[in-house]
Design an enzyme around this catalytic site. Sequence first.
Site, PDB file in Angstrom:
ATOM      1  CG  ASP A 168       0.336  -4.092   2.066  1.00  0.00           C
ATOM      2  OD1 ASP A 168       0.040  -4.793   3.053  1.00  0.00           O
ATOM      3  OD2 ASP A 168       1.103  -3.102   2.121  1.00  0.00           O
ATOM      4  CD  GLU A 210       0.369  -1.397   7.944  1.00  0.00           C
ATOM      5  OE1 GLU A 210      -0.001  -0.616   8.850  1.00  0.00           O
ATOM      6  OE2 GLU A 210       0.872  -1.005   6.874  1.00  0.00           O
ATOM      7  CE  LYS A 233       3.069  -5.710   3.961  1.00  0.00           C
ATOM      8  NZ  LYS A 233       2.458  -4.668   4.814  1.00  0.00           N
ATOM      9  CD  GLU A 271       7.624  -0.151   7.903  1.00  0.00           C
ATOM     10  OE1 GLU A 271       6.717  -0.884   7.471  1.00  0.00           O
ATOM     11  OE2 GLU A 271       7.835   1.014   7.504  1.00  0.00           O
ATOM     12  CG  ASP A 328      -0.374   0.029   2.523  1.00  0.00           C
ATOM     13  OD1 ASP A 328       0.867  -0.073   2.610  1.00  0.00           O
ATOM     14  OD2 ASP A 328      -1.107   0.163   3.524  1.00  0.00           O
ATOM     15  CB  SER A 329       4.603   1.656  -0.029  1.00  0.00           C
ATOM     16  OG  SER A 329       4.808   0.514  -0.837  1.00  0.00           O
TER      17      SER A 329
END
Length: 274
Positions: free
Chosen positions: A93, A125, A123, A192, A54-55
């Site tokens: 993501d 978070e 993925k 991270e 999602d970056s």
Amino acid sequence: MSNVTASAREHRITVRSLDQRKRKGEPITMLTAYDFTFARIFDAAGIDLLLVGDSLGNVVQGCDTTLPVTLDEVIYHTRLVARGVRRSLVVGDMPFGSYQVSSEDAVRSAIRMVKEAGAQAVKLEGGVQVAESIERIVGAQIPVMGHVGLTPQSVHKMGGFRVQGRGDQGRTRVIEDALAVQAAGAFAVVLEGIPAELGREVTQRLDIPTIGIGAGPDCDGQVLVMHDLLGLNDWTPSFVKQYANLGAVASSAARSFAEEVGNRKFPDEAHSYR
Ligand code: KIV
């Protein structure tokens, strides 16, 4: 099945092969990718995992945070990446809002990633708080990669993009989150923005591979955002090593093009049809 297909399949990265890599102590590589062209280049270069992060909100869309990115947008980019890949494992993501409301939502979003985009894993978070969602997605037969420590979707709660896991409380939280993600059935976890020594401890305590970004050298693997790796950003965090300066190369190519069009050197005879 032809022999070619059989041997290509044998070399494809799977969640099982990543588990074996951890056991053998063989480092795992992951890069972000957002389109067909770079997916093809990184796949051919032997990168194990391609993360459609999602970056993309930051490096493709120009946003300050990843929060505006939608599930439809990640699905679109994941589809482009999946088309360029023969060997790498493609991880989609899950963006902010696609799994936080309920575990049902999480499973629905993960299924879309696989069905509509061709992701082989997703993925998300968070640790303890998203463990139930991880369990439900894995229950739907979709491999899940966790992501703990500095979690960019929590930027407002963290009060900025800050290194996590400092101090006893912070350290305990990161360890508990990583253990929760593993217990919920994740096949790997991104660590991270944590101190290197904590990255080492979490890696030693977990059976699943850890993939570090700003988490020191002792993780089982490393990930970088492709724009950082290639020098396409104006600014990069201190943990990033820039392996090329494509920004300068692209700028110089654009200037040369403009100059040659300006003085009518391009197109010349060799670049014109007869
Ligand atoms: O979105 C992303 O690119 C990521 C990596 C930084 C791990 O989550």
